[in-house]
Design a protein around this motif. Structure first.
Motif, PDB file in Angstrom:
ATOM      1  N   GLU A   1      39.554  40.129  74.415  1.00 19.68           N
ATOM      2  CA  GLU A   1      39.360  40.422  75.825  1.00 19.68           C
ATOM      3  C   GLU A   1      39.205  41.924  76.018  1.00 19.68           C
ATOM      4  OE1 GLU A   1      41.950  39.821  79.816  1.00 19.68           O
ATOM      5  OE2 GLU A   1      42.001  38.202  78.343  1.00 19.68           O
ATOM      6  N   LYS A   2      38.134  42.309  76.722  1.00 21.07           N
ATOM      7  CA  LYS A   2      37.898  43.723  76.993  1.00 21.07           C
ATOM      8  C   LYS A   2      38.754  44.189  78.158  1.00 21.07           C
ATOM      9  CE  LYS A   2      33.228  44.643  75.490  1.00 21.07           C
ATOM     10  NZ  LYS A   2      31.911  45.115  75.930  1.00 21.07           N
ATOM     11  N   GLU A   3      39.261  45.385  78.034  1.00 27.00           N
ATOM     12  CA  GLU A   3      39.987  45.983  79.147  1.00 27.00           C
ATOM     13  C   GLU A   3      38.979  46.568  80.125  1.00 27.00           C
ATOM     14  OE1 GLU A   3      43.169  48.677  78.324  1.00 27.00           O
ATOM     15  OE2 GLU A   3      43.602  47.660  76.430  1.00 27.00           O
ATOM     16  N   LYS A   4      39.206  46.345  81.397  1.00 28.52           N
ATOM     17  CA  LYS A   4      38.314  46.894  82.409  1.00 28.52           C
ATOM     18  C   LYS A   4      38.853  48.232  82.868  1.00 28.52           C
ATOM     19  CE  LYS A   4      36.250  42.712  83.930  1.00 28.52           C
ATOM     20  NZ  LYS A   4      35.429  42.138  84.953  1.00 28.52           N
ATOM     21  N   THR A   5      37.957  49.200  82.956  1.00 27.19           N
ATOM     22  CA  THR A   5      38.312  50.538  83.408  1.00 27.19           C
ATOM     23  C   THR A   5      38.009  50.650  84.894  1.00 27.19           C
ATOM     24  OG1 THR A   5      37.651  51.363  81.250  1.00 27.19           O
ATOM     25  CG2 THR A   5      37.928  52.984  82.977  1.00 27.19           C
TER      26      THR A   5
END
Length: 67
Positions: A2-6
């Protein structure tokens, strides 16, 4: 994975749709500004899209009397 959202406020560059939502300026107008102000270097053309450098675009908006 899962990508972290900035958060947009933490990004250095934004796409045109992100910048449109953040600054409240239409996408068509932002694209025109990017095309006409590549020398001012608040936008970079990457692949097939413009990336707007948030801090430099904020400076541009502060100095502009109209867009």
């Amino acid at each position: 994975m899962e990508k972290e959202k900035t958060a947009i406020t933490e990004k250095y560059t934004m796409t045109v749709p992100e910048a449109s939502a953040y600054f409240g300026i239409g996408q068509k107008k932002l694209r025109r500004l990017c095309e006409n102000h590549t020398i001012d270097s608040f936008a970079v053309y990457s692949g097939n899209r413009y990336l707007i450098i948030r801090t430099k675009f904020e400076e541009f908006l502060q100095q502009a009397s109209e867009i």
